[in-house]
Each structure stands twice: as C-alpha cells, then as structure tokens.
Write an enzyme that holds these catalytic residues in place. Structure first.
Site, PDB file in Angstrom:
ATOM      1  N   GLN A  31       3.381   9.912   0.591  1.00  0.00           N
ATOM      2  CA  GLN A  31       4.647   9.182   0.667  1.00  0.00           C
ATOM      3  C   GLN A  31       5.526   9.391  -0.560  1.00  0.00           C
ATOM      4  O   GLN A  31       6.688   9.002  -0.563  1.00  0.00           O
ATOM      5  CB  GLN A  31       4.388   7.685   0.868  1.00  0.00           C
ATOM      6  CG  GLN A  31       3.786   7.366   2.227  1.00  0.00           C
ATOM      7  CD  GLN A  31       3.555   5.887   2.382  1.00  0.00           C
ATOM      8  OE1 GLN A  31       2.559   5.363   1.910  1.00  0.00           O
ATOM      9  NE2 GLN A  31       4.477   5.189   3.020  1.00  0.00           N
ATOM     10  N   HIS A  65      -4.447   1.793   7.107  1.00  0.00           N
ATOM     11  CA  HIS A  65      -3.097   2.380   7.194  1.00  0.00           C
ATOM     12  C   HIS A  65      -2.956   3.542   6.199  1.00  0.00           C
ATOM     13  O   HIS A  65      -2.465   4.613   6.549  1.00  0.00           O
ATOM     14  CB  HIS A  65      -2.067   1.270   6.908  1.00  0.00           C
ATOM     15  CG  HIS A  65      -0.635   1.700   6.932  1.00  0.00           C
ATOM     16  ND1 HIS A  65       0.245   1.305   7.913  1.00  0.00           N
ATOM     17  CD2 HIS A  65       0.079   2.498   6.097  1.00  0.00           C
ATOM     18  CE1 HIS A  65       1.439   1.844   7.681  1.00  0.00           C
ATOM     19  NE2 HIS A  65       1.370   2.563   6.567  1.00  0.00           N
ATOM     20  N   GLU A  66      -3.423   3.328   4.963  1.00  0.00           N
ATOM     21  CA  GLU A  66      -3.260   4.366   3.932  1.00  0.00           C
ATOM     22  C   GLU A  66      -4.183   5.563   4.182  1.00  0.00           C
ATOM     23  O   GLU A  66      -3.795   6.711   3.941  1.00  0.00           O
ATOM     24  CB  GLU A  66      -3.510   3.787   2.529  1.00  0.00           C
ATOM     25  CG  GLU A  66      -2.610   2.617   2.131  1.00  0.00           C
ATOM     26  CD  GLU A  66      -1.138   2.811   2.447  1.00  0.00           C
ATOM     27  OE1 GLU A  66      -0.659   3.952   2.451  1.00  0.00           O
ATOM     28  OE2 GLU A  66      -0.455   1.812   2.730  1.00  0.00           O
ATOM     29  N   CYS A 100       5.913   0.182   7.227  1.00  0.00           N
ATOM     30  CA  CYS A 100       5.552   1.325   6.379  1.00  0.00           C
ATOM     31  C   CYS A 100       6.779   1.695   5.553  1.00  0.00           C
ATOM     32  O   CYS A 100       7.891   1.738   6.093  1.00  0.00           O
ATOM     33  CB  CYS A 100       5.129   2.489   7.269  1.00  0.00           C
ATOM     34  SG  CYS A 100       4.756   3.988   6.361  1.00  0.00           S
ATOM     35  N   LEU A 101       6.579   1.960   4.274  1.00  0.00           N
ATOM     36  CA  LEU A 101       7.717   2.294   3.416  1.00  0.00           C
ATOM     37  C   LEU A 101       8.397   3.585   3.868  1.00  0.00           C
ATOM     38  O   LEU A 101       9.553   3.819   3.541  1.00  0.00           O
ATOM     39  CB  LEU A 101       7.266   2.407   1.956  1.00  0.00           C
ATOM     40  CG  LEU A 101       6.823   1.088   1.309  1.00  0.00           C
ATOM     41  CD1 LEU A 101       6.268   1.320  -0.094  1.00  0.00           C
ATOM     42  CD2 LEU A 101       7.967   0.087   1.258  1.00  0.00           C
ATOM     43  N   HIS A 126      -2.547   7.813   6.529  1.00  0.00           N
ATOM     44  CA  HIS A 126      -1.550   8.670   5.862  1.00  0.00           C
ATOM     45  C   HIS A 126      -2.209   9.918   5.281  1.00  0.00           C
ATOM     46  O   HIS A 126      -1.673  11.022   5.389  1.00  0.00           O
ATOM     47  CB  HIS A 126      -0.887   7.924   4.693  1.00  0.00           C
ATOM     48  CG  HIS A 126       0.336   7.143   5.071  1.00  0.00           C
ATOM     49  ND1 HIS A 126       1.458   7.722   5.604  1.00  0.00           N
ATOM     50  CD2 HIS A 126       0.617   5.826   4.976  1.00  0.00           C
ATOM     51  CE1 HIS A 126       2.383   6.796   5.825  1.00  0.00           C
ATOM     52  NE2 HIS A 126       1.901   5.624   5.450  1.00  0.00           N
ATOM     53  N   GLY A 165       0.846  -1.192   0.000  1.00  0.00           N
ATOM     54  CA  GLY A 165       0.000   0.000   0.000  1.00  0.00           C
ATOM     55  C   GLY A 165       0.878   1.238   0.000  1.00  0.00           C
ATOM     56  O   GLY A 165       2.010   1.195   0.504  1.00  0.00           O
TER      57      GLY A 165
HETATM   58 ZN   LIG Z   1       2.710   3.754   5.523  1.00  0.00          ZN
END
Ligand SMILES: [Zn+2]
Length: 205
Positions: free
Chosen positions: A70, A166-167, A124-125, A170, A65
């Site tokens: 990001q 999660h997204e 998380c990236l 963000h 995701g």
């Molecule tokens: Zn993330």
C-alpha cells in the site's frame, strides 16, 4: 485496514505527527497492490525504516492496519494498531490482553484459523470511502518474524484477527473487492473506476 467513521467514532482525531515520514498511499488501480510480497530474509535497517514510515503513514491516515504494497514496497511486512477501546468484548474485558500495540509483522503467515467465522464491515486505505461486509475467521494463529529478527507466534481474536487477515491478504495481492459478491462489485463499479483514474493520474506525475 480502516474502520468506518460512522460506525467507529472517536478515534479519528489525527496524531500530530510530522508529515515527513509519510509515504504515498497506493490507491486501487496501482499495480503495486496486485503484487505478491517478497519474503524478508533478514530484518535490516531498511526494513526497520520502512516499518517505522508505515506506522507513521497508517496513523496519519487513521488506519488500523497497513501492508507494504500500500506504500509501493514489495516485501512481506505489515503493521497493525488496534486502539484499546476496540479490543474489548461485550463485558468490557480486553480481547487480546497480552498483545502490545502497534504490531509489526514480517513474513506473516496464518498458521491456523478457527472454524467459527464473523461478518463485519471493513474499509481499506487503498479504497477510500468503500466499506464492505466480509466474513473472516474469528480467531487465528499467526507466525511472523519480529523487528528483532525473532520468529514469533501469537493467537489473535476480535478486530485484531480481522485486521491481520486483511493485511495478509494484501501481501498475497488479494484486495477488499475480491471478497465482494459480484452484484455488489457491479454496484460499486463507478466508484472503482473513479479510484482507478485517480491512481493512474498519481502514477503519471
Ligand atoms: Zn487494505
């Protein structure tokens, strides 16, 4: 969102995609990650191009995701791609059989959440190397605009429901660490400082 390689082996083989469409990832410390996303009025070519670049970036980074913040964009757009082997329950049945991956969600809104919750580890990236157990609703109803400008709503369960929560966090400027107990955050603070330093160096080049 990202899965822990130790817990979820076998999905990190790379994609063979050209690097050209990859956008630079924003790491913890980048102000972009704390911004609240702007709603998309209409899906145009620019939005479609961003979605396509985000899918490439997510796949190249082995994520499941990714939110627009990001990659430094400030619109309410996220992409999710759950590999089929992680969309299966204990009996082997698909958890979200009707949904085709990847999903591109524009202006996503969680319209309903189950009272039942589940705790599982998330990565998380934007926080490389950090994995945190987080409690999330087991099932959610999500409303969003599709790439074809169509209002859509879907019911999601399992890892997909977790990834979308999660997204959507963000897009509201909420990060993985905001879900962590204070003590755990303190224990992680040297690593978080290190990430902030990397982010500030990236910003100055
Ligand atoms: Zn993330």
């Amino acid at each position: 969102m990202q899965l822990n390689r130790g817990t979820f082996p076998g999905m990190f083989g790379g994609t063979g995609l050209p690097e050209a469409m990859k956008r630079p990832l924003q790491i913890y410390g980048s102000p972009s990650l704390r911004r609240k996303a702007r709603r998309v009025a209409e899906v145009d070519r620019e939005v479609r191009k961003l979605a396509s670049d985000m899918l490439d970036t997510m796949h190249l980074e082995n994520g499941i995701g990714l939110a627009a913040e990001q990659v430094g964009a400030d619109i309410a757009l996220c992409v999710v791609d759950i590999p089929p082997q992680y969309d299966r329950g204990p009996s082997g049945r698909r958890i979200n059989p009707g949904l085709r991956m990847p999903l591109v969600l524009i202006n996503p809104r969680i319209a309903d959440s189950s009272a039942q919750t589940v705790v599982a580890e998330e990565g998380c990236l934007s926080f490389p190397g950090i994995y945190v157990p987080i409690r999330r609703a087991a099932e959610i109803k999500v409303q969003y605009l599709s790439l074809e400008n169509e209002p859509t709503d879907i019911l999601c369960r399992g890892l997909l429901a977790r990834a979308i929560q999660h997204e959507v966090d963000h897009l509201d400027g909420i990060l993985l660490i905001d879900h962590m107990p204070v003590l755990r955050r303190l224990l992680l603070s040297p690593r978080l400082l290190q990430l902030k330093r990397i982010a500030s160096q990236d910003g100055s080049t």
